[in-house]
Design a protein around this motif. Structure first.
Motif, PDB file in Angstrom:
ATOM      1  N   GLN A  48       3.190  -2.184  -9.956  1.00 42.44           N
ATOM      2  CA  GLN A  48       1.769  -2.006  -9.766  1.00 42.44           C
ATOM      3  C   GLN A  48       1.827  -0.857  -8.278  1.00 42.44           C
ATOM      4  O   GLN A  48       1.043  -0.112  -8.621  1.00 42.44           O
ATOM      5  CB  GLN A  48       1.252  -2.750 -10.275  1.00 42.44           C
ATOM      6  CG  GLN A  48       0.703  -3.995 -11.466  1.00 42.44           C
ATOM      7  CD  GLN A  48      -0.620  -4.330 -11.160  1.00 42.44           C
ATOM      8  OE1 GLN A  48      -0.706  -5.180 -10.633  1.00 42.44           O
ATOM      9  NE2 GLN A  48      -0.926  -5.094 -11.832  1.00 42.44           N
ATOM     10  N   TYR A  49       2.219  -1.405  -7.496  1.00 41.50           N
ATOM     11  CA  TYR A  49       2.513  -0.681  -6.306  1.00 41.50           C
ATOM     12  C   TYR A  49       3.771  -0.178  -5.715  1.00 41.50           C
ATOM     13  O   TYR A  49       4.970  -1.239  -5.706  1.00 41.50           O
ATOM     14  CB  TYR A  49       1.641  -1.669  -5.336  1.00 41.50           C
ATOM     15  CG  TYR A  49      -0.055  -2.346  -5.595  1.00 41.50           C
ATOM     16  CD1 TYR A  49      -0.768  -1.393  -5.028  1.00 41.50           C
ATOM     17  CD2 TYR A  49      -0.003  -3.270  -6.304  1.00 41.50           C
ATOM     18  CE1 TYR A  49      -1.593  -1.781  -5.220  1.00 41.50           C
ATOM     19  CE2 TYR A  49      -1.275  -3.321  -6.143  1.00 41.50           C
ATOM     20  CZ  TYR A  49      -2.502  -2.938  -6.152  1.00 41.50           C
ATOM     21  OH  TYR A  49      -3.363  -3.144  -6.480  1.00 41.50           O
ATOM     22  N   LEU A  50       3.502   0.861  -5.053  1.00 42.21           N
ATOM     23  CA  LEU A  50       5.002   1.162  -4.938  1.00 42.21           C
ATOM     24  C   LEU A  50       5.118   1.714  -3.054  1.00 42.21           C
ATOM     25  O   LEU A  50       3.699   1.829  -2.175  1.00 42.21           O
ATOM     26  CB  LEU A  50       5.352   2.447  -5.561  1.00 42.21           C
ATOM     27  CG  LEU A  50       5.520   2.930  -6.881  1.00 42.21           C
ATOM     28  CD1 LEU A  50       5.677   3.663  -7.002  1.00 42.21           C
ATOM     29  CD2 LEU A  50       6.618   1.715  -7.176  1.00 42.21           C
ATOM     30  N   PRO A  51       5.979   1.187  -2.034  1.00 41.54           N
ATOM     31  CA  PRO A  51       6.030   1.045  -1.006  1.00 41.54           C
ATOM     32  C   PRO A  51       5.722   2.575   0.120  1.00 41.54           C
ATOM     33  O   PRO A  51       6.768   3.577  -0.926  1.00 41.54           O
ATOM     34  CB  PRO A  51       7.226   0.957  -0.437  1.00 41.54           C
ATOM     35  CG  PRO A  51       8.042   1.295  -1.527  1.00 41.54           C
ATOM     36  CD  PRO A  51       7.210   0.993  -2.707  1.00 41.54           C
ATOM     37  N   GLY A  52       4.711   2.866   0.330  1.00 39.87           N
ATOM     38  CA  GLY A  52       4.956   4.155   1.635  1.00 39.87           C
ATOM     39  C   GLY A  52       5.545   4.576   2.498  1.00 39.87           C
ATOM     40  O   GLY A  52       6.214   5.607   2.401  1.00 39.87           O
ATOM     41  N   LYS A  53       6.296   3.440   3.084  1.00 37.99           N
ATOM     42  CA  LYS A  53       7.352   3.208   4.121  1.00 37.99           C
ATOM     43  C   LYS A  53       8.210   1.763   4.218  1.00 37.99           C
ATOM     44  O   LYS A  53       7.800   1.164   3.698  1.00 37.99           O
ATOM     45  CB  LYS A  53       6.591   3.510   5.711  1.00 37.99           C
ATOM     46  CG  LYS A  53       7.418   3.181   6.354  1.00 37.99           C
ATOM     47  CD  LYS A  53       6.710   3.168   7.790  1.00 37.99           C
ATOM     48  CE  LYS A  53       5.953   1.929   8.079  1.00 37.99           C
ATOM     49  NZ  LYS A  53       5.370   1.897   9.284  1.00 37.99           N
ATOM     50  N   VAL A  54       9.318   2.702   4.298  1.00 36.84           N
ATOM     51  CA  VAL A  54      10.337   1.406   4.326  1.00 36.84           C
ATOM     52  C   VAL A  54      11.382   1.944   5.755  1.00 36.84           C
ATOM     53  O   VAL A  54      12.206   3.271   5.789  1.00 36.84           O
ATOM     54  CB  VAL A  54      11.194   2.184   2.866  1.00 36.84           C
ATOM     55  CG1 VAL A  54      12.916   1.193   3.487  1.00 36.84           C
ATOM     56  CG2 VAL A  54      10.539   1.662   1.836  1.00 36.84           C
ATOM     57  N   VAL A  55      11.482   0.718   6.439  1.00 35.42           N
ATOM     58  CA  VAL A  55      12.129   0.588   7.829  1.00 35.42           C
ATOM     59  C   VAL A  55      13.908  -0.055   6.517  1.00 35.42           C
ATOM     60  O   VAL A  55      14.101  -0.966   6.790  1.00 35.42           O
ATOM     61  CB  VAL A  55      11.488   0.072   8.943  1.00 35.42           C
ATOM     62  CG1 VAL A  55      12.020  -0.311  10.107  1.00 35.42           C
ATOM     63  CG2 VAL A  55      10.393   0.831   9.046  1.00 35.42           C
ATOM     64  N   THR A  56      14.879   0.708   7.482  1.00 32.85           N
ATOM     65  CA  THR A  56      15.999   0.481   7.254  1.00 32.85           C
ATOM     66  C   THR A  56      17.138  -0.172   8.465  1.00 32.85           C
ATOM     67  O   THR A  56      16.475   0.611   9.179  1.00 32.85           O
ATOM     68  CB  THR A  56      16.496   1.333   6.537  1.00 32.85           C
ATOM     69  OG1 THR A  56      16.236   1.839   5.556  1.00 32.85           O
ATOM     70  CG2 THR A  56      18.133   0.910   5.849  1.00 32.85           C
ATOM     71  N   SER A  57      17.132  -1.311   8.344  1.00 39.07           N
ATOM     72  CA  SER A  57      18.311  -1.737   9.196  1.00 39.07           C
ATOM     73  C   SER A  57      19.275  -2.449   9.229  1.00 39.07           C
ATOM     74  O   SER A  57      19.784  -2.261   7.556  1.00 39.07           O
ATOM     75  CB  SER A  57      17.168  -3.010  10.219  1.00 39.07           C
ATOM     76  OG  SER A  57      15.909  -2.518  10.607  1.00 39.07           O
ATOM     77  N   VAL A  58      20.346  -2.038  10.043  1.00 39.55           N
ATOM     78  CA  VAL A  58      22.415  -2.509   9.759  1.00 39.55           C
ATOM     79  C   VAL A  58      22.250  -3.729  10.435  1.00 39.55           C
ATOM     80  O   VAL A  58      21.630  -4.018  11.317  1.00 39.55           O
ATOM     81  CB  VAL A  58      22.259  -1.914  10.086  1.00 39.55           C
ATOM     82  CG1 VAL A  58      22.175  -0.141   9.552  1.00 39.55           C
ATOM     83  CG2 VAL A  58      22.928  -0.867  11.356  1.00 39.55           C
TER      84      VAL A  58
END
Length: 485
Positions: A48-58
Motif C-alpha cells: 500500500q505504501y512505497l518509500p519516498g526516500k532510501v538511505v543506503t549504508s555499507v
C-alpha cells in the motif's frame, strides 16, 4: 568440453562420458529465473505504501559500524511504478546527484531509462546514458530490443542486442534469432529453429550458437525431437535444457540429439504449475536431473536440485565408477513475499565445494511496509574439530522513510526540505514552517487554496476525480506536482 569439471582433483581419472556433462551450467541466471517464477507462485502481497526516500549504508568491517553512502528519493506514477529516482552521493565532496527517469508503455513495461548527473544544487542536469527497450507482442514480458546510448551533445548508440522472431499462421514460434551489435550493425550470434508437426504443435527445437576457434562456425547447442509437452504456449525459446523443465513450456517426453545422433531420452513429471522432476537419461549411462520443489508453498519458498552423473574410469585401478556434481539452490520468502535467504551449495562426489549465500533481514511498520532492509553474505565451513560453522558478514543496509500511498507522487529531490503526498483523500505536507497549497485543474482553474502553519493535511473532498496540478510553497521553495485522484 569438460575443462570446468576436470580442473582440480580429476587428474587421476578419465571421463568416460560427455553427454550429461554438456548440460552442466553453473550460472546465476538460472536461480534468478527461478526466483521470478517463485514470486509468481507465492501468494500476492498488496503493497500500500512505497518509500519516498532510501538511505543506503555499507558495513565498515574495520570499525564495525555502518557508513551512509547514498540517499535516494523516489517519485512514483499512479500505478506505483517508479517515475524518477534521484541519488545523492554522500561520500562525494561535492554531493553530486544522479537522476534516473523511467518511461513505461500501457502494460507498465519499462521502455526508456535515462540517466542524468548534476552538482549538489540540482539546478542543471547533464544526460549521460539512455536505455531503450521493446517487447514481444505475444510473450509480453520478453525483451526483443535493448539499446544503450551515450550522450555527447546528442544521443549516440553504443551497444545493443535484439531478438528477431518468426511465427507461422497459427502463431507458433518457428524461428528466433539473437543478434548483438558489432561495429554499428546487428549480427546473429544464436538462433532457435522450432519444427511444427501436422497437428500444429511444436515437436522439435534446435538451438545453435556462434563460436570462434581460429574461425567462426556454428555449434549445435540443443537438439530436441519427438517432443510431447506437459504444457506449452507454442512459444518455446530455450537455449538451455533446463528452460524446458519449468514455466510455460515443460517437456513430458522427448529425445535429445547431438551431432545428428540420438543420445538419450527426456522425461518430465510435474505435480503442479511449479514443482516437478525433469530427467535426461543418456545412452552412455550418464544422467541429468532437475528437481524443483516447494519448501513452503504458502510463501513460495522453494528448492531446486540440479544434478548430473557420468561414468568415470580410475586411472590407477582401471575401475569404473559414477561421478556426480550437484548444485542446490534454495530461495526462502517471508510472509510479506520478500526474499529473506538465498542459499547455494555446490558439491562434487559428495564433497562440498561451496555452501553459502545471502541473508536479508527486514523491519516492518504497522502497515506492512519495509522500513529497514539489511543484507549479509554468509558461508559454511568445517572447523578443525570437523564441526560445521557459519560466518555471517554484513554488507548493505537500506533505511526507508517518507512513505507515499501507491498511486501518488512523493518527494522529488533528496535535498528537498519538505515532502508532499496524497493519502486517503488528503494532501499531506511535511515542512519545517508555513506552507501555501494550491490545486489546479489541467485547464488552469484553481479549485483549492489553503495555508498551513506547519506540517498538515488539506482535504480533497468535494472535487471530482481526475488529474490535477498541486503547487506547494514552503521553506522558501516551491514544488509543482501532478496527482491523480
Amino acid at each position: 568440453m569438460l575443462a570446468s569439471l576436470v580442473a582440480g582433483g580429476l587428474q587421476a581419472a578419465e571421463v568416460k562420458s560427455l553427454s550429461a556433462a554438456r548440460f552442466l551450467k553453473k550460472t546465476p541466471e538460472r536461480s534468478v529465473r527461478m526466483k521470478c517464477s517463485a514470486r509468481e507462485a507465492a501468494r500476492a502481497v498488496a503493497v500500500q505504501y512505497l518509500p519516498g526516500k532510501v538511505v543506503t549504508s555499507v558495513w565498515d568491517e574495520e570499525n564495525e559500524e555502518w557508513l551512509e553512502v547514498a540517499e535516494t528519493a523516489y517519485v512514483y506514477n499512479t500505478n506505483g511504478t517508479v517515475a524518477t529516482e534521484t541519488e545523492k552521493d554522500l561520500e562525494a565532496e561535492d554531493g553530486s546527484l544522479l537522476r534516473i527517469t523511467y518511461e513505461y508503455d500501457d502494460l507498465a513495461r519499462e521502455i526508456s531509462k535515462v540517466s542524468e548527473v548534476s552538482d549538489a544544487d540540482g539546478e542543471k542536469w547533464f544526460p549521460t546514458e539512455k536505455k531503450i527497450r521493446e517487447y514481444d507482442s505475444v510473450v509480453t514480458d520478453f525483451v526483443t530490443l535493448l539499446e544503450i546510448y551515450s550522450w555527447n551533445n546528442d544521443w549516440s548508440l553504443m551497444t545493443g542486442n535484439r531478438y528477431l522472431l518468426d511465427r507461422d499462421s497459427n502463431g507458433l514460434l518457428t524461428l528466433l534469432q539473437r543478434q548483438v551489435m558489432y561495429e554499428g550493425d546487428y549480427d546473429t550470434t544464436a538462433k532457435i529453429e522450432n519444427g511444427v508437426s501436422g497437428d500444429a504443435v511444436v515437436s522439435t527445437s534446435v538451438s545453435e550458437m556462434l563460436s570462434y576457434e581460429g574461425q567462426i562456425y556454428w555449434v549445435n547447442n540443443l537438439d530436441l525431437r519427438d517432443i510431447v509437452w506437459h504444457n506449452t504456449n507454442g512459444q518455446p525459446m530455450g537455449f538451455s535444457i533446463e528452460d524446458y523443465s519449468r514455466g510455460a513450456n515443460r517437456i513430458a517426453s522427448g529425445k535429445s540429439y547431438y551431432a545428428d545422433e540420438c543420445e538419450g531420452e527426456i522425461s518430465g513429471v510435474y505435480q503442479n504449475d511449479f514443482e516437478g522432476t525433469f530427467i535426461c537419461d543418456f545412452y552412455d549411462e550418464s544422467r541429468m536431473e532437475i528437481v524443483t520443489e516447494y519448501i513452503d508453498k504458502e510463501t513460495g519458498s522453494f528448492r531446486e536440485t540440479y544434478r548430473i552423473e557420468y561414468p568415470m574410469v580410475d586411472e590407477f585401478s582401471g575401475e569404473e565408477y559414477m561421478s556426480d556434481e550437484t548444485e542446490i539452490t534454495e530461495i526462502t520468502y517471508d510472509d510479506h513475499g520478500n526474499v529473506i535467504k538465498e542459499y547455494q551449495c555446490l558439491s562434487f562426489d559428495g564433497y562440498v565445494e561451496y555452501a553459502g549465500g545471502l541473508m536479508i533481514e527486514y523491519e516492518y511498520d504497522d502497515k506492512g511496509s519495509v522500513v529497514m532492509e539489511t543484507q549479509s553474505s554468509y558461508y559454511s565451513y568445517e572447523d578443525e574439530d570437523g564441526n560445521m560453522q557459519q560466518e555471517v558478514v554484513p554488507e548493505i543496509r537500506m533505511a526507508m522513510s517518507d512513505f507515499v500511498e501507491t498511486g501518488t507522487v512523493g518527494v522529488d529531490s533528496p535535498a528537498a526540505e519538505f515532502t508532499v503526498a496524497v493519502r486517503g483523500g488528503r494532501l499531506i505536507v511535511n515542512s519545517c514552517g508555513a506552507s501555501d497549497v494550491e490545486v489546479y485543474t489541467l485547464d488552469g482553474r484553481r479549485v483549492i487554496s489553503r495555508s498551513l502553519n506547519s506540517s498538515g493535511a488539506v482535504s480533497l473532498d468535494g472535487i471530482d476525480k481526475g488529474v490535477y496540478i498541486v503547487k506547494v510553497s514552503a521553506d522558501s521553495k516551491t514544488r509543482t506536482l501532478k496527482v491523480t485522484l
